[in-house]
Every structure is written in C-alpha cells, then in structure tokens.
Design an enzyme around this catalytic site. Structure first.
Site, PDB file in Angstrom:
ATOM      1  N   PHE A 201      -8.483  -3.711   3.879  1.00  0.00           N
ATOM      2  CA  PHE A 201      -7.699  -4.918   4.177  1.00  0.00           C
ATOM      3  C   PHE A 201      -6.615  -4.967   3.110  1.00  0.00           C
ATOM      4  O   PHE A 201      -6.827  -5.471   2.007  1.00  0.00           O
ATOM      5  CB  PHE A 201      -8.603  -6.153   4.147  1.00  0.00           C
ATOM      6  N   ASP A 202      -5.472  -4.401   3.450  1.00  0.00           N
ATOM      7  CA  ASP A 202      -4.470  -4.137   2.419  1.00  0.00           C
ATOM      8  C   ASP A 202      -3.859  -5.389   1.803  1.00  0.00           C
ATOM      9  O   ASP A 202      -3.474  -5.365   0.634  1.00  0.00           O
ATOM     10  CB  ASP A 202      -3.360  -3.236   2.974  1.00  0.00           C
TER      11      ASP A 202
ATOM     12  N   PHE B 248      -5.756  -5.595  -1.697  1.00  0.00           N
ATOM     13  CA  PHE B 248      -4.835  -4.945  -2.635  1.00  0.00           C
ATOM     14  C   PHE B 248      -3.575  -5.770  -2.930  1.00  0.00           C
ATOM     15  O   PHE B 248      -2.866  -5.475  -3.885  1.00  0.00           O
ATOM     16  CB  PHE B 248      -4.457  -3.551  -2.130  1.00  0.00           C
TER      17      PHE B 248
ATOM     18  N   SER C 200       1.898  -4.998  -4.196  1.00  0.00           N
ATOM     19  CA  SER C 200       2.057  -3.586  -3.825  1.00  0.00           C
ATOM     20  C   SER C 200       3.478  -3.272  -3.353  1.00  0.00           C
ATOM     21  O   SER C 200       3.759  -2.163  -2.914  1.00  0.00           O
ATOM     22  CB  SER C 200       1.066  -3.211  -2.713  1.00  0.00           C
TER      23      SER C 200
ATOM     24  N   TYR D  84       0.074   5.036   1.835  1.00  0.00           N
ATOM     25  CA  TYR D  84       0.979   4.604   2.900  1.00  0.00           C
ATOM     26  C   TYR D  84       2.100   3.702   2.421  1.00  0.00           C
ATOM     27  O   TYR D  84       1.891   2.832   1.579  1.00  0.00           O
ATOM     28  CB  TYR D  84       0.207   3.848   3.985  1.00  0.00           C
TER      29      TYR D  84
ATOM     30  N   ASN E 158       4.692   0.899   3.939  1.00  0.00           N
ATOM     31  CA  ASN E 158       4.997   0.029   5.081  1.00  0.00           C
ATOM     32  C   ASN E 158       6.400  -0.524   4.910  1.00  0.00           C
ATOM     33  O   ASN E 158       6.659  -1.251   3.941  1.00  0.00           O
ATOM     34  CB  ASN E 158       4.039  -1.166   5.133  1.00  0.00           C
TER      35      ASN E 158
ATOM     36  N   HIS F  83      -3.949   0.938  12.221  1.00  0.00           N
ATOM     37  CA  HIS F  83      -3.233  -0.001  11.346  1.00  0.00           C
ATOM     38  C   HIS F  83      -3.044  -1.267  12.183  1.00  0.00           C
ATOM     39  O   HIS F  83      -2.297  -1.241  13.158  1.00  0.00           O
ATOM     40  CB  HIS F  83      -1.842   0.516  10.968  1.00  0.00           C
TER      41      HIS F  83
ATOM     42  N   ILE G  12       1.650 -26.129  16.331  1.00  0.00           N
ATOM     43  CA  ILE G  12       0.813 -24.933  16.505  1.00  0.00           C
ATOM     44  C   ILE G  12       1.345 -23.724  15.738  1.00  0.00           C
ATOM     45  O   ILE G  12       2.521 -23.643  15.400  1.00  0.00           O
ATOM     46  CB  ILE G  12       0.643 -24.559  18.006  1.00  0.00           C
TER      47      ILE G  12
HETATM   48 CU   LIG Z   1      -1.835   6.040   9.893  1.00  0.00          CU
END
Ligand SMILES: [Cu+2]
Ligand SMILES: *[C@@H]1O[C@H](CO)[C@@H](O)[C@H](O)[C@H]1NC(C)=O
Ligand SMILES: *[C@@H]1O[C@H](CO)[C@@H](O)[C@H](O)[C@H]1NC(C)=O
Ligand SMILES: *[C@@H]1O[C@H](CO)[C@@H](O)[C@H](O)[C@H]1NC(C)=O
Length: 672
Positions: A322-323, A327, A332, A410, A412, A467, A616
């Site tokens: 659970f990035d 983390f 990050s 990875y 992102n 992911h 909402i």
């Molecule tokens: Cu991947």
C-alpha cells in the site's frame, strides 16, 4: 449585481490597494489549505518535544500534516477571506514509547488540542529514516555475510531494500519489515539482480534482525543488458529524437500566487501532503455566459495505491504493498528535472515535510505546472456548402500539474490536466523497474511449473501484479449538495412492426439513493456516470453535472476472503460514493501498515448512508493488471492509464465556442 459580482469587485479593489502599498513584490497571503511551512513544521516539533522530551521518551514522527480545516469554514473563508479566520492546525501521528499517538496542535495558539493513543490494529506510515537504518542491518549481520560469501558475492556490492510485510491472519502484530538484498555490481539496476532464497525480518522497535533463513539458491541474474544510465551505454544510440524549442512570447498563461493557480477559466489550489502527495482543492471554472466562477471540485487526491504481487511462495506472498499508507506518496515524491520531466515552459513548486525527528526537509521542484500544446480543441471542415470553403479549427492549450512519486522500483507520473472546455483529466503513467524473481531458467521451453510471472530475460521472471489507484474526488458541482446518477443504456426490441429496424438503444437514468447504489463495477454494462446538482438546472432543464469517464475496467482477481484483499477491499468496486465525512480520507484506513481491513472504504459504506442530494464524495479506482513483457525490461517505457471528469449539461453550450487559437509566434530575429 449578484453578490458574487460584488465580492469580485471587492477583492479586485483590495488587490489594487495592496499593490499601491507594496508596489514591488506581490503579496502572498497564506491560504488556509496551504501545506505546512518549514516554520510550522518546526513549531510542531517544538510543541511535541516540549511535552515528550527525547531525554525521557522514544519518539518518532510518522505523519505531520495540515489538519483539514472544516469544510464549511473553508467555503465561508472563500466567500470573504478578510472576515473569516481559520486557525492553522496540524495533525500529527508519532510513535511515542511504542504507542501511536494522534496529536492535534493549534499552531496559532501553540498548544496541543488533543493527544490520543491509537488502540486498534495497524501502524502508521513508515519513516524514511527507519527504512534507511533497516537496510544497513544485513550488511553487518554474520549469517547474512556468510550467505553472501557462500554465493561467492562481494559484500561491498550488496544493497538492501525494505518491504512492508502485510497481514496474514496473525493474532499479534509487531512493527516489522522484510528486507531483500540485491547486487549493484556492474549495474545501477539493482531490482533485476535479487539475491534470492534469503528471508530477513527486522523488528522495528528493537531495530534488529529477528528472523533469518537461507534456503534455495538460484544464481543472481547477470548484469548483462540491465544498465539504463545513458552514460553506461555503448553506441549505436537510437532511434534519434529531434529537438524542439518552446517560446511563449506573451509569457505563461497561468499565474501562481503561493499555492493558488489561475489559468484561462480555471482557479485552483495545489496542496501537498506527506501521505497523499499532490492535493488539488477548490477548483472552479469561470462561466463566460453566467459571468461567474462556478465550483467543480472541493478536493481531489490519490487516497491509496495497492500493489499486490501474485506469487504465493514464501519469498513473495507478502508482497502486497500500500504505497501511500505504508510508504507515503508525498515523502516518496522526487525532484522534477527541468526540461526533461517537465517542458522548458514549466514553473516549479517546492514541498516541505517533517523527518522522523520532526525537523523539516525540503523537496525542491516537487511539482511542475506548465501549458501543453499540440492537440485540437474542436474543429470542422464544412464540405456540404457548394463554392464555400469553411474550416474552423481551434488549437487546445491545457494546463498540467505534474508530480512524480518513486516508491522503490516504480515511478508514478501523476498529472492533473485542466482544459478550458471544463474537463479535468487525471493521468497516471508508470515507469521504473520490474520486481524480478531469479530462476534457473534461460528459455521458456525449460518452464515446467507455474512461475507466477513472465520470463522477461534469462533467469529473470517479472512477477505478475496489479497497480490499483484510488482517487478521492469531492466534487461540489455548483455547491455541495449533489447526487450521483447512473444512466444505463438499454436495448429495446421493436416488436410491433412500427419500424424496419428490429432494435435500438435508449437510456434509463437512476439516481443513487444510498451508498450501496453508488457501488459500481465498471464494464459490466454500458452505463454513464455523473455527479449532478439536482438543485440547479440548465436553461433547458437538465441538472448541471460532471460526468466521470472512467479508466479501463480493472477488477481485483484475489478472493474477497484473501488477507490482502480484505485490506485492499476498496478495490472491490471501481466507483464508490460516500457522504462527505472529514475523517474518511484514506480508503485503506488511517493505519495501513499491517492493517486488518477494519477501516476501509468497504467497511465505512456498509452503513449504507443516504447520498442523494447530499455533500458527496466520489471515489474512483483505476488500475493496471501487469503481465510483464520483455520490453518492460531492463526499464519500462511509460505504461499509462487515467480518467476524465467532463462537464455534462454544466454549461449552456460548448464553453470554448469563442475561444480563439493562440496566435502564431513571430520568432525574434526571423523574417515573417
Ligand atoms: Cu507493474
Ligand atoms: C568488492 O567491491 C568493492 C567495491 O566495488 C571493490 O572495491 C572490491 O575490489 C571488490 N572485491 C573483490 C574481491 O572483487
Ligand atoms: C555477458 O556479456 C559478456 C560480454 O558480451 C559475455 O562474454 C558473457 O558471456 C555474458 N554473460 C552472460 C551470463 O550472458
Ligand atoms: C465519520 O466517519 C467515521 C469513520 O467512518 C465515523 O466513525 C464517524 O461517525 C463519521 N462521522 C459522522 C458525522 O458521520
């Protein structure tokens, strides 16, 4: 004159008067949603350490952020920033003498408002510093050194990395991390050179290795063809890419004041949180016909990223990360490289966050903001009118807010793209390096049993994984009170002979009444989704709204009773709708490390609260099932997904009908 008009004039004059007083530098007024400044982080540190001096306590900070101001207060402040005062507050999670404390601090009064101990399961986000300590442990640990020697490897070429351990039904949990080590010899690409067969478990409280096994030995895959640094590549290089210059003779089309951005018809605020990364708030768009700014998005951010690997073996089963919660997406984030990560016309913003000891640290170039050119906004060539040549085409200029979050292997690349047409596109692109499992297989023909991944290079399995990103999108379309609408497209059969056709499709619109109506697995039937304001209609009587154009359908493939899926249950649907609740921010729970799935979106929504004509929040899960291929190795070209929020009967007509294309650039010194 509407009250909004009066307010606009009011603020216009105030700005003018400010400028006459401080004519040199524009005054940057702190916005109540601005992230904590370095001074404020230091103040938090001082206040907490005053109560818990480290001479008598062990204390580490795991979250220091802005405590979300009350939404109603923010909306009032927005109407009259001069009159409404909002005290700056910080929410802190610190581990003090082995207990997780939730501390609320009033930064104006410089006092601790509350200090509660978390009694439930799960642990706070890991600190960067403790992970830094953990990765040093094996290198000084006798049994590990023996394992390295036994394999004939050079200890000086070994580097280690931390892995959260998840939860697999244990009754008791202790803050722990697993460690895996890699060989950096002859390559920077450590993730493709795992030293396999070694299990290392570190107790974070004792900061020592408490479990160690060395079992099967597969050789470390070779460094051949793993390098990605340009400086280490040998020619030939290619394919060749040609240069482009960019030049905005009128300057950028956007303005950044502190953290507030205005561009074209949009205004919004860029926030930063050590856990969420970028937070976009108070996005509103100016309506040329209604002569006013209209609210679209109160707040949007990535609430969690769940990355479960699909190899159930001893070395791999626990890899279900659970990035954001484990983390920290914000901590990050990496500095963006001008001209490479962002084009030359970009402007950059820094971010600040607290280290484990509470001291602020600065992340330079955390965000970039730039205008992107090259697409078409709308066009038409009219060929149907004889003797007339009608071509109308409009170039599109978009505004992008970019940040990059690198969690281990990875990267992102996360974009918020604003369009003058009212759309907001959320872009996700993945790059970086696959996690590789070392195997004694060089060719596919040698595979005899399930390998849980693709053979991407000799001795290298790229393990299957997903992911799943979940976005928190608090849309406020022309106000807080909104509804969620599902428009189902239905086939109708013509049976009465009234047409030569045998069928057609039409729509059936349904308003979600409670949270269970708002749970949607996309792709199962043709449906359009929109958040509408049932209290505001267009002149033709449609509810004003914004449509969610979802990302490609991805659904979890783990069984619902599997431990990682219990923790990541927010991926069970692609769309969820909840009534706004200030504390429901983190879809996987506030304490995600070793969580047991007791505080997830899936649990909150079991109350099945009313969501019709309420304030909402829309949650959207987008993702990628990743079956690695050879092109993903040794480093992966961008793999992209995303979704769009698009106005739907929000404007009376095409809002960019009268938008003109930018003028051609006259290059300095060049003849016309
Ligand atoms: Cu991947
Ligand atoms: C081990 O690696 C270090 C650091 O790269 C290097 O200086 C040393 O020569 C290596 N030792 C052997 C025996 O290869
Ligand atoms: C790695 O590359 C070198 C040089 O091209 C070659 O001699 C060697 O056999 C390769 N090693 C492996 C394990 O493929
Ligand atoms: C907000 O959500 C939390 C967690 O789901 C819940 O405990 C609390 O009662 C909610 N508050 C309101 C006002 O509904």
């Amino acid at each position: 004159m509407s009250s909004t008009m009066k307010l606009m004039l009011f603020s216009f004059f105030t700005i003018l008067s400010f400028q006459t007083v401080f004519s040199v530098t524009p005054l940057i007024v702190q916005h109540p949603l601005d992230p904590l400044t370095e001074q404020e982080i230091t103040l938090v540190q001082t206040i907490v350490l005053r109560k818990y001096p480290t001479s008598r306590n062990t204390l580490t900070f795991h979250y220091v952020g802005l405590d979300d101001p009350d939404k109603a207060a923010i909306l009032k402040w927005q109407q009259s920033p001069k009159l409404v005062k909002i005290d700056r507050k910080s929410f802190v999670i610190a581990i003090i003498n082995s207990q997780s404390h939730e501390i609320l601090i009033n930064l104006k009064a410089k006092v601790i408002v509350s200090d509660n101990i978390h009694k439930g399961n799960g642990f706070p986000t890991l600190s960067v510093e403790e992970q830094g300590q953990v990765i040093e442990l094996p290198l000084k640990y006798g049994p590990f050194i023996a394992s390295v020697n036994k394999r004939g490897l050079n200890l000086s070429e070994v580097v280690c990395s931390t892995f959260s351990i998840g939860w697999y039904g244990e009754a008791k949990s202790k803050r722990s991390l697993r460690v895996e080590c890699f060989l950096k010899e002859d390559t920077a690409n450590i993730y493709v050179r795992p030293i396999n067969g070694i299990t290392i478990l570190v107790d974070l409280e004792k900061m020592k290795i408490v479990e160690y096994h060395d079992t099967e030995i597969e050789p470390v895959p070779t460094a051949n063809n793993t390098e990605y640094r340009a400086s280490r590549q040998r020619p030939p290089f290619g394919p060749k890419q040609h240069s482009l210059t960019s030049h905005q003779p009128q300057g950028p089309g956007f303005q950044i004041n502190g953290h507030s951005v205005s561009w074209a018809n949009w205004k919004f605020h860029i926030g930063f949180d050590v856990r969420a990364g970028v937070i976009i708030s108070l996005a509103s768009i100016y309506d040329l016909e209604k002569h006013k700014s209209r609210r679209v998005l109160y707040r949007g951010y990535i609430s969690e990223l769940f990355v479960p690997y699909q190899d159930p073996s001893e070395d791999w089963y626990y890899k279900t990360f659970f990035d954001a919660g484990e983390f920290g997406f914000g901590q990050s984030m990496v500095p963006l490289i001008p001209n490479l990560d962002c084009p030359p016309n970009a402007q950059f913003l820094d971010a600040h966050f607290a280290q484990a000891d509470g001291t602020p640290t600065t992340l330079n170039n955390a965000f970039c903001v730039f205008e992107q050119y090259g697409n078409i906004m709308w066009r038409h060539t009219e060929t149907g009118i004889p003797n007339e040549n009608i071509v109308e085409t409009r170039t599109e200029v978009n505004l992008i807010v970019r940040s990059i979050v690198t969690v281990g292997n990875y990267d992102n690349i996360l974009d918020w793209e604003f369009k003058a047409s009212g759309s907001i596109k959320l872009g996700i692109a993945l790059s970086g390096i696959l996690e590789i499992k070392a195997v004694g297989i060089k060719h596919k023909s040698e595979i005899k049993k399930e390998q849980h991944g693709s053979l991407v290079s000799a001795n290298s399995i790229g393990v299957y994984h997903d992911h799943f990103y979940i976005y928190h999108l608090d849309l406020d379309i022309d106000g807080e009170y909104n509804s969620f609408e599902k428009t189902n497209l239905k086939t109708v059969k013509v049976t009465d002979g009234s047409s030569k056709r045998k069928s057609y499709w039409t729509i059936e619109t349904e308003t979600a009444k409670t949270e269970s109506d708002g749970k949607i697995k996309i792709g199962t039937s043709p449906t359009e989704f929109a958040v509408v304001n049932p209290n505001k209609q267009s002149s033709t009587g449609n509810d004003v709204g914004y449509r969610l154009i979802p990302g490609p359908a991805v659904h979890p493939l783990l069984t619902e009773d599997d431990y990682p899926q219990i923790r990541g249950a927010f991926t069970n649907n692609n769309v969820w709708v909840t009534p706004y609740n200030r504390t429901e921010k983190w879809a996987g729970g506030l304490y995600v490390d070793q969580s047991r799935g007791e505080d997830t979106l899936a649990v909150w929504t079991k109350r099945n609260r009313d969501i019709k004509n309420k304030d909402i929040v829309l949650w959207h899960v987008v993702g990628i099932h990743h079956v690695p291929t050879q092109e993903d190795y040794p480093i992966m070209p961008l793999l992209s997904t995303g979704f769009e929020l698009r106005p739907a009967n929000f404007f009376e007509r095409n809002p960019v009908l009268k938008t003109l294309s930018p003028k051609d650039v006259q290059w300095p010194g060049c003849p016309k």
